[in-house]
Design an enzyme around this catalytic site. Structure first.
Site, PDB file in Angstrom:
ATOM      1  N   TRP A 190     -36.884  71.844  38.843  1.00  0.00           N
ATOM      2  CA  TRP A 190     -37.766  71.189  39.805  1.00  0.00           C
ATOM      3  C   TRP A 190     -37.170  71.409  41.188  1.00  0.00           C
ATOM      4  CZ3 TRP A 190     -39.384  65.645  37.720  1.00  0.00           C
ATOM      5  CH2 TRP A 190     -39.984  65.790  36.468  1.00  0.00           C
ATOM      6  N   ARG A 207     -40.905  76.441  50.431  1.00  0.00           N
ATOM      7  CA  ARG A 207     -42.113  76.514  51.250  1.00  0.00           C
ATOM      8  C   ARG A 207     -43.107  77.495  50.619  1.00  0.00           C
ATOM      9  NH1 ARG A 207     -39.204  79.828  56.201  1.00  0.00           N
ATOM     10  NH2 ARG A 207     -40.291  81.821  55.881  1.00  0.00           N
ATOM     11  N   GLN A 227     -31.408  81.247  44.902  1.00  0.00           N
ATOM     12  CA  GLN A 227     -31.788  79.886  44.567  1.00  0.00           C
ATOM     13  C   GLN A 227     -32.297  79.818  43.132  1.00  0.00           C
ATOM     14  OE1 GLN A 227     -34.501  78.914  47.809  1.00  0.00           O
ATOM     15  NE2 GLN A 227     -32.814  78.020  48.995  1.00  0.00           N
ATOM     16  N   HIS A 228     -32.325  78.601  42.594  1.00  0.00           N
ATOM     17  CA  HIS A 228     -32.623  78.456  41.174  1.00  0.00           C
ATOM     18  C   HIS A 228     -34.007  78.982  40.818  1.00  0.00           C
ATOM     19  CE1 HIS A 228     -29.425  75.017  40.834  1.00  0.00           C
ATOM     20  NE2 HIS A 228     -28.895  76.206  41.012  1.00  0.00           N
ATOM     21  N   GLU A 234     -33.391  68.517  36.719  1.00  0.00           N
ATOM     22  CA  GLU A 234     -33.585  67.493  37.740  1.00  0.00           C
ATOM     23  C   GLU A 234     -34.225  66.238  37.158  1.00  0.00           C
ATOM     24  OE1 GLU A 234     -32.961  71.213  39.974  1.00  0.00           O
ATOM     25  OE2 GLU A 234     -34.165  70.691  38.213  1.00  0.00           O
ATOM     26  N   GLU A 264     -38.733  76.462  61.025  1.00  0.00           N
ATOM     27  CA  GLU A 264     -37.797  75.902  60.054  1.00  0.00           C
ATOM     28  C   GLU A 264     -36.922  74.792  60.645  1.00  0.00           C
ATOM     29  OE1 GLU A 264     -36.922  75.549  57.129  1.00  0.00           O
ATOM     30  OE2 GLU A 264     -37.927  77.079  55.920  1.00  0.00           O
TER      31      GLU A 264
END
Length: 486
Positions: free
Chosen positions: A167, A171, A188-189, A230, A279
């Site tokens: 989870w 963006r 990233q995961h 998560e 950002e």
């Protein structure tokens, strides 16, 4: 302390403490909700709840600034604390301690409920009816590449073998009513899981969840170890299992109390342009990149759904509160696992996640006999810069605990007077660099490598402060306080 199991009860609680700004007049569907939300961050007003957005069906609402600083000056981190089931008056270090402590407790797995019990499936849209155009998705900033359909929602994906469910928040930009394009970073995961589906040659199933329980949004935006679920971690924070329901069209479980759930598949190629986007560093975006397409196949939602949004930019928004606290908690966890006696860690909001303070207790030399401050500084860098989360942090300051790290005025004073102009620092060259931190040059972004630094600001001898608290006898101070403001 109270855990809020859905977004609506959380909004009600904020409203009762005067931290919701109800916007009943009609606002446009383009920039007005985002501009109001951005101003609410900058003047620290109550969180805006938009009841009347042009171009969408009556009853659909937008909710801005869900985890920004509170308008209550006596409890500035109330929105974050309450999201996590903590007391609204919790301070920053207390929140970080809670996030770190939960990493060492057994997870509480989610509890699957039947579809009839799941508010998120009160309305089911399939085929052509499953269209993003029916929802109030504004432009976040003037120079963005499109309307951003995800700024505070949770993306749910899992590996092809089903062993790892992730989870996360990433963006995602709306392309049209049936397509979105999302930023997928390989390290990233979600990027690691997408890569497995690409290797398999199959589109990745996804669910994009808008408006789940606030703790879900918060935990989706902070680092926890790879292959940890998560949902289990959130159950630990809540002290109870997260209720989930099977998605309508996919083999994924989604939070049962969510406002909106978008189901579909992600393409196996980077076949659509995403960005630019303004950002967390505080600058409007420039340029775009090819990213995978998120195809929209099924949408479910509650009656009169609420779509939350985070409008990132200059401090202070959710990037500088919740995400920064999550990164600080991750750093604290790894440093303590390395048996370093860290008192706390903190990322000042106004540093836009570019500084990390590592706070040492006064007796750290007794706890680490024979270790100099230079050696400690080197060791802290060696531990931190091996972690995934620290890819975002270019500058670390090792500081004493004789000031409040959450008070920016005190931080500026301490760093200004204790950072040596040229020495007392450990420089780590050729560290991983991504484009989100704003302090590198183009060659470093292209190479993906750059320097990071840990500053040693530890005093060899604690100096008394020329302040009211330390510059006068206790009896004088007490007499003044007893007679203040005479």
């Amino acid at each position: 302390m109270k855990y809020y199991g859905d977004l609506r009860s959380f909004i009600t609680a904020l409203d009762e403490m005067g931290d919701i700004m109800h916007v009943h007049r009609e606002v446009d569907g383009d920039f007005e909700p985002s501009a109001i939300t951005r101003r609410s961050y900058e003047i620290q007003s109550p969180a805006p709840l938009f009841h009347n957005v042009a171009g969408v069906a009556p009853g659909f609402r937008l909710f801005g600034a869900p985890a920004a600083l509170s308008s209550r000056s006596d409890m500035p981190y109330a929105r974050v604390a309450m999201s996590l089931g903590l007391a609204p008056e919790s301070n920053g270090p207390e929140i970080i301690e809670a996030l770190s402590a939960a990493r060492f407790k057994p997870g509480i797995p989610p509890l699957r409920v039947k579809s009839a019990q799941a508010e998120c499936q009160q309305n089911i849209l399939r085929g052509d009816a499953a269209n993003l155009d029916r929802f109030p998705i504004p432009f976040a900033h003037d120079k963005d590449g499109g309307r951003y359909a995800n700024t505070w929602g949770t993306l749910i994906v899992k590996t092809p073998d089903g062993k790892w469910v992730n989870w996360s928040i990433a963006r995602v930009m709306k392309v049209d009513g049936k397509r979105m394009v999302g930023l997928i970073v390989p390290s990233q995961h979600i990027g690691q899981i997408w890569t497995q589906w690409v290797a398999r040659g199959e589109p990745m199933p996804y669910a994009l969840v808008q408006g789940p329980a606030p703790a879900i949004s918060c935990v989706s935006g902070i680092p926890i170890p790879a292959h940890a679920d998560e949902a289990d971690y959130i159950g630990t924070l809540a002290g109870e299992p997260v209720p989930v329901v099977k998605a309508i069209s996919l083999d994924l479980d989604v939070p049962a109390t969510a406002e909106i759930v978008i189901e579909g598949h992600v393409s196996i190629e980077r076949d659509c342009q995403e960005g630019p986007y303004g950002e967390y560093g505080g600058y409007l975006g420039e340029g775009s990149s090819a990213q995978p397409t998120f195809h929209v196949e099924t949408i479910t939602h509650r009656d009169d759904p609420i779509w939350p949004m985070s409008i990132t930019g200059r401090p202070t928004d959710e990037s500088h509160t919740l995400w920064a606290m999550g990164l600080a908690a991750d750093a604290l966890t790894y440093l303590r696992e390395a048996e370093l006696p860290i008192k706390t860690t903190w990322i000042p909001e106004d540093s836009t996640v570019h500084w990390l303070l590592v706070v040492m207790p006064e007796n750290w030399r007794e706890l680490l006999p024979g270790i100099s401050s230079e050696e400690l500084t080197q060791r802290i860098g060696e531990v931190l810069f091996k972690t995934d989360a620290m890819v975002f942090i270019p500058k670390v300051y090792v500081v004493d605990d004789d000031f409040d790290p959450t008070n920016l005025r005190e931080v500026v004073w301490a760093l200004s007077t204790r950072v040596h102009p040229v020495g007392r620092r450990a420089v780590f060259d050729d560290q991983r660099v991504i484009r989100l931190p704003q302090c590198y040059d183009e060659a470093e972004y292209v190479a993906g490598k750059g320097a990071k630094v840990v500053f040693d600001t530890l005093q060899t001898k604690r100096h008394l402060h020329a302040s009211f608290a330390q510059g006068y006898p206790e009896e004088v101070r007490q007499r003044i306080l007893d007679n203040w403001p005479e």
